[in-house]
Write a protein that holds these residues in place. Structure first.
Motif, short mmCIF file in Angstrom:
data_model
loop_
_atom_site.label_atom_id
_atom_site.label_comp_id
_atom_site.label_asym_id
_atom_site.label_seq_id
_atom_site.Cartn_x
_atom_site.Cartn_y
_atom_site.Cartn_z
N LEU A 138 0.71 -1.25 0.08
CA LEU A 138 0.09 -0.12 0.23
C LEU A 138 1.03 1.18 0.13
N ARG A 139 0.47 2.40 -0.71
CA ARG A 139 0.83 3.67 -0.25
C ARG A 139 -0.05 4.27 0.59
N VAL A 140 0.55 4.74 1.52
CA VAL A 140 -0.39 5.22 2.57
C VAL A 140 0.23 6.84 2.98
N ARG A 141 -0.97 7.79 3.08
CA ARG A 141 -0.85 9.12 3.18
C ARG A 141 -1.32 9.47 4.66
N LEU A 142 -0.52 9.98 5.26
CA LEU A 142 -1.02 10.48 6.69
C LEU A 142 -1.74 11.90 6.67
N GLU A 143 -2.85 12.02 7.36
CA GLU A 143 -3.32 13.33 7.30
C GLU A 143 -3.22 14.08 8.88
N THR A 144 -3.02 12.82 9.69
CA THR A 144 -2.51 13.43 11.23
C THR A 144 -1.40 12.47 11.49
N GLY A 145 -0.93 12.79 12.72
CA GLY A 145 0.41 12.16 13.06
C GLY A 145 0.20 11.34 14.44
N ARG A 146 -0.63 10.48 14.67
CA ARG A 146 -0.58 9.82 16.00
C ARG A 146 0.33 8.59 16.13
N THR A 147 0.83 8.56 17.49
CA THR A 147 1.55 7.36 17.65
C THR A 147 1.09 6.00 16.94
N HIS A 148 2.12 5.35 16.26
CA HIS A 148 1.88 4.09 15.73
C HIS A 148 0.57 4.28 14.86
N GLN A 149 0.19 5.39 14.34
CA GLN A 149 -1.04 5.45 13.36
C GLN A 149 -1.53 4.53 12.36
N ILE A 150 -0.41 4.34 11.55
CA ILE A 150 -0.52 3.46 10.32
C ILE A 150 -0.63 2.10 10.86
N ARG A 151 0.14 1.67 11.96
CA ARG A 151 0.10 0.21 12.28
C ARG A 151 -1.06 0.00 13.16
N VAL A 152 -1.67 0.82 13.76
CA VAL A 152 -2.96 0.73 14.67
C VAL A 152 -4.18 0.77 13.51
N HIS A 153 -4.23 1.41 12.56
CA HIS A 153 -5.11 1.58 11.52
C HIS A 153 -5.33 0.46 10.73
N MET A 154 -4.05 -0.16 10.31
CA MET A 154 -4.12 -1.20 9.18
C MET A 154 -4.56 -2.50 10.16
N ALA A 155 -4.20 -2.56 11.31
CA ALA A 155 -4.50 -3.68 12.15
C ALA A 155 -6.31 -3.58 12.46
N HIS A 156 -6.66 -2.44 12.56
CA HIS A 156 -8.03 -1.87 12.67
C HIS A 156 -9.05 -2.57 11.62
N ILE A 157 -8.33 -2.49 10.53
CA ILE A 157 -9.10 -3.10 9.37
C ILE A 157 -9.02 -4.44 8.96
N ARG A 158 -8.16 -5.10 9.76
CA ARG A 158 -7.99 -6.60 9.58
C ARG A 158 -6.98 -6.67 8.37
N HIS A 159 -5.77 -5.65 8.45
CA HIS A 159 -5.10 -5.83 7.39
C HIS A 159 -3.60 -5.37 8.02
N PRO A 160 -3.05 -5.99 9.05
CA PRO A 160 -2.15 -5.67 9.78
C PRO A 160 -0.87 -5.39 9.14
N ILE A 161 0.29 -4.76 9.23
CA ILE A 161 1.53 -4.56 8.67
C ILE A 161 2.10 -5.85 8.81
N VAL A 162 2.98 -6.69 7.82
CA VAL A 162 3.73 -7.78 7.87
C VAL A 162 4.82 -7.28 8.95
N GLY A 163 5.01 -8.22 9.84
CA GLY A 163 6.25 -8.25 10.76
C GLY A 163 6.07 -7.38 11.96
#
Length: 320
Positions: A225-250
């Motif tokens: 995925l190409r991911v663009r942050l609109e905000t910058g929260r701690t662990h944001q991409i990692r938490v959001h991807m896990a939330h939609i059940r597509h966690p980041i590999v590794g």
């Protein structure tokens, strides 16, 4: 110099009946509950303009909170000769390509050998700036682009751009599962209610967080995925991807059980199972130069370990 903290927020209606320190540690998730409690007891927290000094005070919900405090001085951060991959440098800023494994600044468990130590060795005058000019962070095992201010006016300007969400930060993230299309995750992030070392999507409290993503490449059981942050929260991409059940590999914290493509060959299995960090890379950075106002953009390729993982998944797809 001590770092000055000035925070403001309107508490959500769901805060009604909850303790002040509990809610503030969720709303201002970058600060621990114990730190919040210290600020409350010191009279540095105001609710609707009135000083409150009891961490256990119960809330009505909807209050306006203001915090004006100073973080206590930490021990001196020493310059250390750590190699830096500098992509750009002028009198106002530095752009660094941070390798995976490098901690950004000293903290509990990582007292030195950080990016901040390296920056102070590269430019001792950065000691006069908050956190040696670091205005945003990447997790230890996330690689990629970071901008560092070299003057106080540049620091103020870059922080203002980040707060105004005018800085473009694009990441490459390899996630588990095959996504049909891109999308947006808009879900508040705050401290996990039980494990305070983790972040979590919160239905109440937390801070607003918005992550946009689009598909770059699909593999048999994974998606780049190409991911663009609109905000910058701690662990944001990692938490959001896990939330939609597509966690980041590794991802060792939010990744869950590793999934392999059905019938994957030995090379693909070894590449996936051997990748021991989150497959996340800050590839592109766009901002206005703090002195000239001119738009500036930088891009850097994925580090070798992530490139090898992508190549192994490509080969597995072609062989299937």
């Amino acid at each position: 110099m001590n770092e000055r903290v000035e925070l403001q927020a309107t508490l959500p209606p769901e805060a009604a009946g909850k303790r002040l320190d509990q809610v503030l540690s969720e709303v201002f998730a970058d600060y621990s509950r114990s730190r919040i409690q210290q600020w409350i007891r010191a009279g540095e927290v105001r609710l609707d303009g009135a000083v409150c000094a009891l961490p256990r005070q119960r809330l009505a919900g909807g209050e306006r909170v203001e915090i004006a405090a100073e973080l206590p001085p930490a021990g001196p951060v020493e310059p250390q000769a750590i190699p830096l991959a500098i992509l750009y440098e002028d009198a106002a800023l530095l752009v660094i390509n941070k390798p995976p494994g490098l901690v950004v600044h000293p903290a509990a468990g990582n007292p030195d050998r950080t990016l901040q130590n390296a920056l102070l060795h590269h430019d001792p005058t950065l000691a006069h700036l908050p956190r040696a000019g670091i205005v945003h962070r990447l997790d230890k095992d996330t690689s990629g682009l970071m901008v560092v201010a070299r003057t106080l006016p540049a620091h103020h300007a870059l922080v203002a751009q980040l707060q105004a969400r005018s800085v473009t930060r694009e990441y490459l993230a390899l996630v588990q599962g095959v996504l049909a299309a891109g999308g947006t995750v808009e879900a508040n992030i705050g401290r996990h209610p039980v494990d305070r070392k983790r972040m979590a999507v919160r239905r109440t409290g937390g801070k607003p967080a918005v992550t946009h993503y689009r598909v770059e490449r699909r593999f048999r059981a994974h998606t780049l995925l190409r991911v663009r942050l609109e905000t910058g929260r701690t662990h944001q991409i990692r938490v959001h991807m896990a939330h939609i059940r597509h966690p980041i590999v590794g991802d060792p914290v939010y990744g869950g059980r590793m999934k392999l493509p059905a019938g994957a060959g030995e090379t693909a299995r070894e590449a996936i199972q051997g990748f021991r960090r989150q497959a996340l890379h800050a590839e592109r950075l766009v901002l206005q130069h703090p002195d000239t106002g001119e738009p500036c953009a930088w891009q850097t390729p994925m580090p070798e370990d992530m490139q090898r993982l992508i190549e192994a998944l490509e080969a597995d797809r072609e062989a299937s």
